[in-house]
Design a protein around this motif. Structure first.
Motif, PDB file in Angstrom:
ATOM      1  N   GLN A  69       0.806  -1.326   0.008  1.00  0.00           N
ATOM      2  CA  GLN A  69       0.002   0.061   0.050  1.00  0.00           C
ATOM      3  C   GLN A  69       0.934   1.228  -0.016  1.00  0.00           C
ATOM      4  O   GLN A  69       0.580   2.184   0.671  1.00  0.00           O
ATOM      5  CB  GLN A  69      -0.942   0.210   1.138  1.00  0.00           C
ATOM      6  N   LYS A  70       1.835   1.072  -0.647  1.00  0.00           N
ATOM      7  CA  LYS A  70       2.932   2.399  -0.786  1.00  0.00           C
ATOM      8  C   LYS A  70       2.699   3.287  -2.188  1.00  0.00           C
ATOM      9  O   LYS A  70       3.940   3.433  -2.771  1.00  0.00           O
ATOM     10  CB  LYS A  70       4.266   2.117  -0.427  1.00  0.00           C
ATOM     11  N   GLU A  71       1.495   3.132  -2.738  1.00  0.00           N
ATOM     12  CA  GLU A  71       1.357   3.680  -4.311  1.00  0.00           C
ATOM     13  C   GLU A  71       1.991   5.030  -4.177  1.00  0.00           C
ATOM     14  O   GLU A  71       2.530   5.549  -5.246  1.00  0.00           O
ATOM     15  CB  GLU A  71      -0.094   3.629  -4.663  1.00  0.00           C
ATOM     16  N   ASN A  72       1.665   5.560  -2.967  1.00  0.00           N
ATOM     17  CA  ASN A  72       2.213   6.993  -3.133  1.00  0.00           C
ATOM     18  C   ASN A  72       3.739   7.489  -3.667  1.00  0.00           C
ATOM     19  O   ASN A  72       4.017   8.512  -4.067  1.00  0.00           O
ATOM     20  CB  ASN A  72       1.861   7.661  -1.616  1.00  0.00           C
ATOM     21  N   ILE A  73       4.374   6.344  -2.998  1.00  0.00           N
ATOM     22  CA  ILE A  73       6.131   6.393  -3.387  1.00  0.00           C
ATOM     23  C   ILE A  73       6.076   6.451  -4.497  1.00  0.00           C
ATOM     24  O   ILE A  73       6.796   6.955  -5.434  1.00  0.00           O
ATOM     25  CB  ILE A  73       6.787   5.478  -2.432  1.00  0.00           C
ATOM     26  N   VAL A  74       5.374   5.375  -5.183  1.00  0.00           N
ATOM     27  CA  VAL A  74       5.318   5.219  -6.824  1.00  0.00           C
ATOM     28  C   VAL A  74       5.025   6.434  -7.504  1.00  0.00           C
ATOM     29  O   VAL A  74       5.727   6.790  -8.330  1.00  0.00           O
ATOM     30  CB  VAL A  74       4.660   4.042  -7.111  1.00  0.00           C
ATOM     31  N   GLU A  75       3.979   7.003  -7.037  1.00  0.00           N
ATOM     32  CA  GLU A  75       3.467   8.207  -7.824  1.00  0.00           C
ATOM     33  C   GLU A  75       4.553   9.343  -7.668  1.00  0.00           C
ATOM     34  O   GLU A  75       4.841  10.156  -8.435  1.00  0.00           O
ATOM     35  CB  GLU A  75       2.205   8.664  -7.069  1.00  0.00           C
ATOM     36  N   ASN A  76       4.993   9.362  -6.360  1.00  0.00           N
ATOM     37  CA  ASN A  76       6.089  10.549  -6.086  1.00  0.00           C
ATOM     38  C   ASN A  76       7.313  10.195  -7.130  1.00  0.00           C
ATOM     39  O   ASN A  76       8.024  11.054  -7.635  1.00  0.00           O
ATOM     40  CB  ASN A  76       6.618  10.813  -4.861  1.00  0.00           C
ATOM     41  N   ALA A  77       7.825   9.045  -7.255  1.00  0.00           N
ATOM     42  CA  ALA A  77       8.771   8.489  -7.916  1.00  0.00           C
ATOM     43  C   ALA A  77       8.555   9.060  -9.600  1.00  0.00           C
ATOM     44  O   ALA A  77       9.494   9.589 -10.299  1.00  0.00           O
ATOM     45  CB  ALA A  77       9.177   7.305  -8.176  1.00  0.00           C
ATOM     46  N   ILE A  78       7.253   8.894 -10.143  1.00  0.00           N
ATOM     47  CA  ILE A  78       6.935   9.017 -11.259  1.00  0.00           C
ATOM     48  C   ILE A  78       6.975  10.822 -11.710  1.00  0.00           C
ATOM     49  O   ILE A  78       7.497  11.201 -12.380  1.00  0.00           O
ATOM     50  CB  ILE A  78       5.363   8.684 -11.747  1.00  0.00           C
ATOM     51  N   LEU A  79       6.603  11.373 -10.412  1.00  0.00           N
ATOM     52  CA  LEU A  79       6.868  12.953 -10.624  1.00  0.00           C
ATOM     53  C   LEU A  79       8.549  13.130 -10.607  1.00  0.00           C
ATOM     54  O   LEU A  79       8.596  14.184 -11.480  1.00  0.00           O
ATOM     55  CB  LEU A  79       6.060  13.618  -9.486  1.00  0.00           C
ATOM     56  N   GLU A  80       9.197  12.539 -10.038  1.00  0.00           N
ATOM     57  CA  GLU A  80      10.466  13.028 -10.026  1.00  0.00           C
ATOM     58  C   GLU A  80      11.187  12.517 -11.409  1.00  0.00           C
ATOM     59  O   GLU A  80      11.898  13.433 -11.953  1.00  0.00           O
ATOM     60  CB  GLU A  80      11.333  11.903  -9.169  1.00  0.00           C
ATOM     61  N   ILE A  81      10.347  11.366 -11.827  1.00  0.00           N
ATOM     62  CA  ILE A  81      11.175  11.007 -13.259  1.00  0.00           C
ATOM     63  C   ILE A  81      10.519  12.183 -14.406  1.00  0.00           C
ATOM     64  O   ILE A  81      11.479  12.524 -15.234  1.00  0.00           O
ATOM     65  CB  ILE A  81      10.362   9.429 -13.726  1.00  0.00           C
ATOM     66  N   ASN A  82       9.289  12.644 -14.273  1.00  0.00           N
ATOM     67  CA  ASN A  82       8.928  13.527 -15.164  1.00  0.00           C
ATOM     68  C   ASN A  82       9.602  14.904 -15.114  1.00  0.00           C
ATOM     69  O   ASN A  82       9.956  15.508 -16.031  1.00  0.00           O
ATOM     70  CB  ASN A  82       7.282  13.852 -14.994  1.00  0.00           C
ATOM     71  N   SER A  83      10.093  15.161 -14.176  1.00  0.00           N
ATOM     72  CA  SER A  83      10.862  16.515 -13.975  1.00  0.00           C
ATOM     73  C   SER A  83      12.403  16.363 -14.406  1.00  0.00           C
ATOM     74  O   SER A  83      12.933  17.019 -14.993  1.00  0.00           O
ATOM     75  CB  SER A  83      10.781  17.134 -12.195  1.00  0.00           C
ATOM     76  N   LEU A  84      12.764  15.113 -14.001  1.00  0.00           N
ATOM     77  CA  LEU A  84      14.437  14.923 -14.608  1.00  0.00           C
ATOM     78  C   LEU A  84      14.321  14.728 -16.121  1.00  0.00           C
ATOM     79  O   LEU A  84      15.223  15.099 -16.703  1.00  0.00           O
ATOM     80  CB  LEU A  84      14.594  13.571 -13.847  1.00  0.00           C
ATOM     81  N   GLU A  85      13.078  14.302 -16.695  1.00  0.00           N
ATOM     82  CA  GLU A  85      13.335  14.085 -18.105  1.00  0.00           C
ATOM     83  C   GLU A  85      13.116  15.403 -19.059  1.00  0.00           C
ATOM     84  O   GLU A  85      13.412  15.359 -20.203  1.00  0.00           O
ATOM     85  CB  GLU A  85      12.203  13.349 -18.376  1.00  0.00           C
ATOM     86  N   LYS A  86      12.992  16.468 -18.268  1.00  0.00           N
ATOM     87  CA  LYS A  86      13.019  17.848 -18.903  1.00  0.00           C
ATOM     88  C   LYS A  86      14.622  18.059 -18.999  1.00  0.00           C
ATOM     89  O   LYS A  86      15.058  18.698 -19.926  1.00  0.00           O
ATOM     90  CB  LYS A  86      12.485  18.690 -18.017  1.00  0.00           C
ATOM     91  N   ILE A  87      15.288  17.575 -18.126  1.00  0.00           N
ATOM     92  CA  ILE A  87      16.694  17.621 -18.166  1.00  0.00           C
ATOM     93  C   ILE A  87      17.421  16.440 -19.098  1.00  0.00           C
ATOM     94  O   ILE A  87      18.237  16.636 -20.176  1.00  0.00           O
ATOM     95  CB  ILE A  87      17.557  17.858 -16.666  1.00  0.00           C
TER      96      ILE A  87
END
Ligand code: GDP
Ligand code: K
Length: 272
Positions: free
Chosen positions: A219-237
């Motif tokens: 039940q740690k979906e929130n961590i997975v979602e946060n990781a996706i946000l990190e990925i999205n912002s890193l993919e700008k670089i």
């Protein structure tokens, strides 16, 4: 008698079976990994007051859980927790082979590095094992399984490493990725998966399907979602983040190999 478990790992065709046979001799037996038809070989040897059980893991290129073989190897290491993971590499192909080794260090397991097929590089490449050992934070042993060179030293090194702690090795992924790793690591504090937090954070940035699945089961979906946000912002670089992460690992490996090897000029080359 003290009893230890040592796992052998390596890319396909590095001579892992040959090393396994040299170490375990007639004690070896073959079974299957649970639930799959992949062959599992086990054997043992004794050294001083220790019985050392040797488990041969499937030949793989990385710990990315993309294939059954990679999952078997990674699961065994993180869940069965062998006392030492012996990584066998082909000395003629160091850079490519060390990728798996660096992945093991990132996983935080105690390792020993075996430079096999040393007979094939004799007059071509000089490997400074002390430098290699210092840079990779692991003991290094040279072997030739087919010429039966270095097997005694390997047994001794395995025995020794079982008794000493080992320094960690970090790949530096650069400021942006490192900041994301730190943030994800903080989120992982309340979780209990059998991996170290930095390894988990990096694997989340690589969108590792097994890790994602295990977090969801807790039940740690929130961590997975946060990781996706990190990925999205890193993919700008870094538009191709996965490749960037892989290249950072190779960057470290190439630097270490360059620094600890010397190409030798053969006599034939010198005469021409
Ligand atoms: P595995 O796939 O890693 O288990 O590799 P194997 O043990 O099956 O070896 C692959 C091939 O490399 C075989 O033909 C071996 O005889 C050969 N081989 C293994 N170790 C050495 C070595 O130290 N030197 C040389 N020249 N050949 C080796
Ligand atoms: K083979």
């Amino acid at each position: 008698m003290k009893s230890f478990t040592v796992a052998l790992i390596g890319n396909p065709n590095v001579g892992k079976s040959a090393i396994f046979n040299e170490l375990t001799g007639s004690s070896a037996h073959v079974g299957n990994w649970p639930g799959v038809t992949v062959e599992k070989k086990e054997g043992k040897f004794t050294y001083l007051d220790a019985q050392i059980n040797v488990v041969d893991l499937p030949g793989i290129y990385s710990l990315s859980a993309n294939s059954i073989d990679e999952r078997i190897a990674r699961d065994f290491i993180v869940k069965e927790k062998p006392d030492l993971v012996v990584c066998i590499v082909d000395s003629t192909n160091l850079v490519r082979n060390l990728y798996l080794f660096v992945s093991l260090k990132e996983l935080g397991v105690k390792t020993l590095l075996v430079l096999n097929m040393i007979d094939l590089i004799e007059d071509k490449l000089e490997i400074d094992t002390t430098k290699l050992s210092n840079s990779l934070k692991t003991r290094v042993v040279k072997t030739s399984a087919t010429k039966k060179i270095g097997i005694g030293e390997l047994k001794e090194a395995i025995f020794d490493e079982l008794h000493y702690p080992q320094e960690e090795l970090y790949v530096d992924y650069g400021n942006d990725i490192e900041r994301s790793i730190e943030r994800i690591k903080n989120l992982l504090n309340g979780t209990n998966l059998p991996y170290n937090k930095r390894f988990l954070a990096i694997k989340l940035l690589e969108q590792d399907p097994l890790i994602i699945q295990e977090l969801k089961q807790q039940q740690k979906e929130n961590i997975v979602e946060n990781a996706i946000l990190e990925i999205n912002s890193l993919e700008k670089i870094y538009p191709d983040l996965e490749t960037e992460i892989i290249e950072k690992r190779y960057g470290l490996i190439e630097g270490v190999v360059k620094n600890s090897t010397k190409h030798l000029v053969s006599i034939e080359d010198r005469l021409t």
